[in-house]
Motif scaffolding. Structure first.
Motif, PDB file in Angstrom:
ATOM      1  N   ASP A  57      -8.542   4.019 -12.002  1.00 56.34           N
ATOM      2  CA  ASP A  57      -7.504   5.029 -11.803  1.00 56.34           C
ATOM      3  C   ASP A  57      -6.541   4.507 -10.747  1.00 56.34           C
ATOM      4  OD1 ASP A  57      -8.688   6.832 -13.577  1.00 56.34           O
ATOM      5  OD2 ASP A  57      -9.855   7.804 -11.997  1.00 56.34           O
ATOM      6  N   TRP A  58      -5.271   4.636 -11.024  1.00 53.71           N
ATOM      7  CA  TRP A  58      -4.229   4.243 -10.077  1.00 53.71           C
ATOM      8  C   TRP A  58      -3.610   5.500  -9.486  1.00 53.71           C
ATOM      9  CZ3 TRP A  58      -3.196  -0.581  -8.378  1.00 53.71           C
ATOM     10  CH2 TRP A  58      -3.752  -1.640  -9.096  1.00 53.71           C
ATOM     11  N   TYR A  59      -3.609   5.577  -8.170  1.00 58.46           N
ATOM     12  CA  TYR A  59      -3.014   6.695  -7.442  1.00 58.46           C
ATOM     13  C   TYR A  59      -1.951   6.138  -6.515  1.00 58.46           C
ATOM     14  CZ  TYR A  59      -6.824   9.845  -8.826  1.00 58.46           C
ATOM     15  OH  TYR A  59      -7.700  10.627  -9.537  1.00 58.46           O
ATOM     16  N   GLY A  60      -1.065   7.008  -6.064  1.00 59.17           N
ATOM     17  CA  GLY A  60      -0.025   6.567  -5.148  1.00 59.17           C
ATOM     18  C   GLY A  60       0.355   7.645  -4.162  1.00 59.17           C
ATOM     19  N   ALA A  61       1.052   7.200  -3.107  1.00 59.75           N
ATOM     20  CA  ALA A  61       1.552   8.092  -2.056  1.00 59.75           C
ATOM     21  C   ALA A  61       2.636   7.337  -1.297  1.00 59.75           C
ATOM     22  CB  ALA A  61       0.425   8.483  -1.120  1.00 59.75           C
ATOM     23  N   PRO A  62       3.461   8.051  -0.538  1.00 57.33           N
ATOM     24  CA  PRO A  62       4.416   7.362   0.329  1.00 57.33           C
ATOM     25  C   PRO A  62       3.671   6.512   1.349  1.00 57.33           C
ATOM     26  CG  PRO A  62       5.013   9.659   0.101  1.00 57.33           C
ATOM     27  CD  PRO A  62       3.655   9.498  -0.510  1.00 57.33           C
ATOM     28  N   SER A  63       4.303   5.457   1.821  1.00 58.54           N
ATOM     29  CA  SER A  63       3.614   4.513   2.697  1.00 58.54           C
ATOM     30  C   SER A  63       3.781   4.799   4.174  1.00 58.54           C
ATOM     31  CB  SER A  63       4.100   3.095   2.410  1.00 58.54           C
ATOM     32  OG  SER A  63       5.486   3.014   2.698  1.00 58.54           O
ATOM     33  N   GLY A  64       4.637   5.716   4.556  1.00 53.52           N
ATOM     34  CA  GLY A  64       4.962   5.921   5.960  1.00 53.52           C
ATOM     35  C   GLY A  64       3.811   6.375   6.832  1.00 53.52           C
ATOM     36  N   GLN A  65       3.646   5.719   7.974  1.00 51.85           N
ATOM     37  CA  GLN A  65       2.722   6.081   9.039  1.00 51.85           C
ATOM     38  C   GLN A  65       1.296   6.307   8.546  1.00 51.85           C
ATOM     39  OE1 GLN A  65       4.548   9.405  10.997  1.00 51.85           O
ATOM     40  NE2 GLN A  65       6.169   8.159  11.854  1.00 51.85           N
ATOM     41  N   ASP A  66       0.821   5.514   7.619  1.00 49.59           N
ATOM     42  CA  ASP A  66      -0.543   5.586   7.101  1.00 49.59           C
ATOM     43  C   ASP A  66      -0.896   6.917   6.446  1.00 49.59           C
ATOM     44  OD1 ASP A  66      -1.199   2.954   7.797  1.00 49.59           O
ATOM     45  OD2 ASP A  66      -1.723   3.557   9.837  1.00 49.59           O
ATOM     46  N   ALA A  67       0.105   7.725   6.114  1.00 48.16           N
ATOM     47  CA  ALA A  67      -0.160   9.022   5.486  1.00 48.16           C
ATOM     48  C   ALA A  67      -0.888   8.845   4.163  1.00 48.16           C
ATOM     49  CB  ALA A  67       1.138   9.792   5.282  1.00 48.16           C
ATOM     50  N   GLY A  68      -0.500   7.855   3.372  1.00 44.62           N
ATOM     51  CA  GLY A  68      -1.140   7.624   2.088  1.00 44.62           C
ATOM     52  C   GLY A  68      -2.597   7.232   2.234  1.00 44.62           C
ATOM     53  N   ALA A  69      -2.888   6.339   3.174  1.00 45.26           N
ATOM     54  CA  ALA A  69      -4.272   5.903   3.390  1.00 45.26           C
ATOM     55  C   ALA A  69      -5.131   7.061   3.882  1.00 45.26           C
ATOM     56  CB  ALA A  69      -4.313   4.746   4.374  1.00 45.26           C
ATOM     57  N   ILE A 102     -12.105   0.512  -2.647  1.00 50.10           N
ATOM     58  CA  ILE A 102     -10.791   0.943  -3.089  1.00 50.10           C
ATOM     59  C   ILE A 102      -9.785   0.002  -2.440  1.00 50.10           C
ATOM     60  CG2 ILE A 102      -9.061   2.776  -2.943  1.00 50.10           C
ATOM     61  CD1 ILE A 102     -11.440   4.763  -2.981  1.00 50.10           C
ATOM     62  N   THR A 103      -8.895  -0.548  -3.240  1.00 50.38           N
ATOM     63  CA  THR A 103      -7.894  -1.461  -2.686  1.00 50.38           C
ATOM     64  C   THR A 103      -6.521  -0.803  -2.729  1.00 50.38           C
ATOM     65  OG1 THR A 103      -7.618  -2.552  -4.822  1.00 50.38           O
ATOM     66  CG2 THR A 103      -9.161  -3.557  -3.263  1.00 50.38           C
ATOM     67  N   SER A 104      -5.679  -1.236  -1.813  1.00 54.23           N
ATOM     68  CA  SER A 104      -4.325  -0.694  -1.734  1.00 54.23           C
ATOM     69  C   SER A 104      -3.323  -1.830  -1.790  1.00 54.23           C
ATOM     70  CB  SER A 104      -4.142   0.099  -0.439  1.00 54.23           C
ATOM     71  OG  SER A 104      -4.230  -0.761   0.673  1.00 54.23           O
ATOM     72  N   GLN A 105      -2.112  -1.486  -2.205  1.00 55.31           N
ATOM     73  CA  GLN A 105      -1.025  -2.459  -2.165  1.00 55.31           C
ATOM     74  C   GLN A 105       0.293  -1.721  -2.035  1.00 55.31           C
ATOM     75  OE1 GLN A 105      -1.874  -3.919  -6.327  1.00 55.31           O
ATOM     76  NE2 GLN A 105       0.337  -4.133  -6.301  1.00 55.31           N
ATOM     77  N   MET A 106       1.189  -2.329  -1.305  1.00 53.02           N
ATOM     78  CA  MET A 106       2.525  -1.762  -1.147  1.00 53.02           C
ATOM     79  C   MET A 106       3.303  -1.966  -2.438  1.00 53.02           C
ATOM     80  SD  MET A 106       2.894  -0.351   1.756  1.00 53.02           S
ATOM     81  CE  MET A 106       4.665  -0.147   1.723  1.00 53.02           C
ATOM     82  N   TRP A 107       4.147  -0.997  -2.748  1.00 48.56           N
ATOM     83  CA  TRP A 107       5.016  -1.109  -3.913  1.00 48.56           C
ATOM     84  C   TRP A 107       6.394  -0.603  -3.508  1.00 48.56           C
ATOM     85  CZ3 TRP A 107       7.060   2.613  -7.571  1.00 48.56           C
ATOM     86  CH2 TRP A 107       7.631   2.010  -8.702  1.00 48.56           C
ATOM     87  N   THR A 108       7.375  -1.391  -3.629  1.00 50.60           N
ATOM     88  CA  THR A 108       8.782  -1.152  -3.308  1.00 50.60           C
ATOM     89  C   THR A 108       9.049  -0.990  -1.818  1.00 50.60           C
ATOM     90  OG1 THR A 108       8.940   1.277  -3.385  1.00 50.60           O
ATOM     91  CG2 THR A 108       9.116   0.102  -5.488  1.00 50.60           C
ATOM     92  N   GLY A 109       8.051  -1.109  -0.972  1.00 51.31           N
ATOM     93  CA  GLY A 109       8.245  -0.906   0.455  1.00 51.31           C
ATOM     94  C   GLY A 109       8.234   0.561   0.853  1.00 51.31           C
ATOM     95  N   ARG A 110       8.246   1.458  -0.120  1.00 46.95           N
ATOM     96  CA  ARG A 110       8.258   2.896   0.163  1.00 46.95           C
ATOM     97  C   ARG A 110       6.969   3.598  -0.222  1.00 46.95           C
ATOM     98  NH1 ARG A 110      12.813   5.899  -2.506  1.00 46.95           N
ATOM     99  NH2 ARG A 110      11.873   7.569  -1.311  1.00 46.95           N
ATOM    100  N   TYR A 111       6.151   2.947  -1.045  1.00 46.28           N
ATOM    101  CA  TYR A 111       4.952   3.601  -1.568  1.00 46.28           C
ATOM    102  C   TYR A 111       3.749   2.680  -1.441  1.00 46.28           C
ATOM    103  CZ  TYR A 111       8.696   6.195  -3.839  1.00 46.28           C
ATOM    104  OH  TYR A 111       9.836   6.902  -4.081  1.00 46.28           O
TER     105      TYR A 111
END
Length: 121
Positions: A57-69, A102-111
């Motif tokens: 499953d692929w999930y996403g969130a904004p990347s700012g200030q570790d909010a997504g993590a 669970i692995t994470s990766q930046m996408w577009t610099g915003r997410y």
């Protein structure tokens, strides 16, 4: 010479515009970059499911200030998993004898995109 430089500059600007509109390639198939951006722009504090591909499953969130993590760790913990540690882009969880990464990766610099084993959440 001046005409060549002008044409080159116009092509560079056009290419940059197209790249910004489409975005970089996604790490999964079945969705377009614009569809994913639209979904992620609707973020309300919870991870947004983007796709399920090959048992992931692929999930996403904004990347700012570790909010997504933090949202990811909170939602995985609510599903009964205990956060163990983070190593780079990998987040390690346990539930009884079960273990997942669970692995994470930046996408577009915003997410930030999360690759989560299916049926974890």
């Amino acid at each position: 010479m001046l005409l060549s430089l002008l044409v080159f500059c116009l092509l560079a600007v056009a290419a940059r515009f197209v790249y910004l509109q489409a975005g970089p390639a996604l790490p999964f198939s079945g969705s377009s970059a614009s569809e994913v951006k639209t979904l992620l722009d609707g973020y309300n504090g919870k991870l947004i499911k983007l796709a399920t591909v090959d048992g992931v499953d692929w999930y996403g969130a904004p990347s700012g200030q570790d909010a997504g993590a933090e949202a990811m760790k909170r939602e995985v913990a609510a599903a009964g998993w205990r956060f163990v540690q983070q190593e780079g882009a990998g987040y390690f969880f346990e539930r009884g004898a079960e273990k997942i990464v669970i692995t994470s990766q930046m996408w577009t610099g915003r997410y930030v995109l999360f690759r989560i084993p299916s049926n974890t959440l």
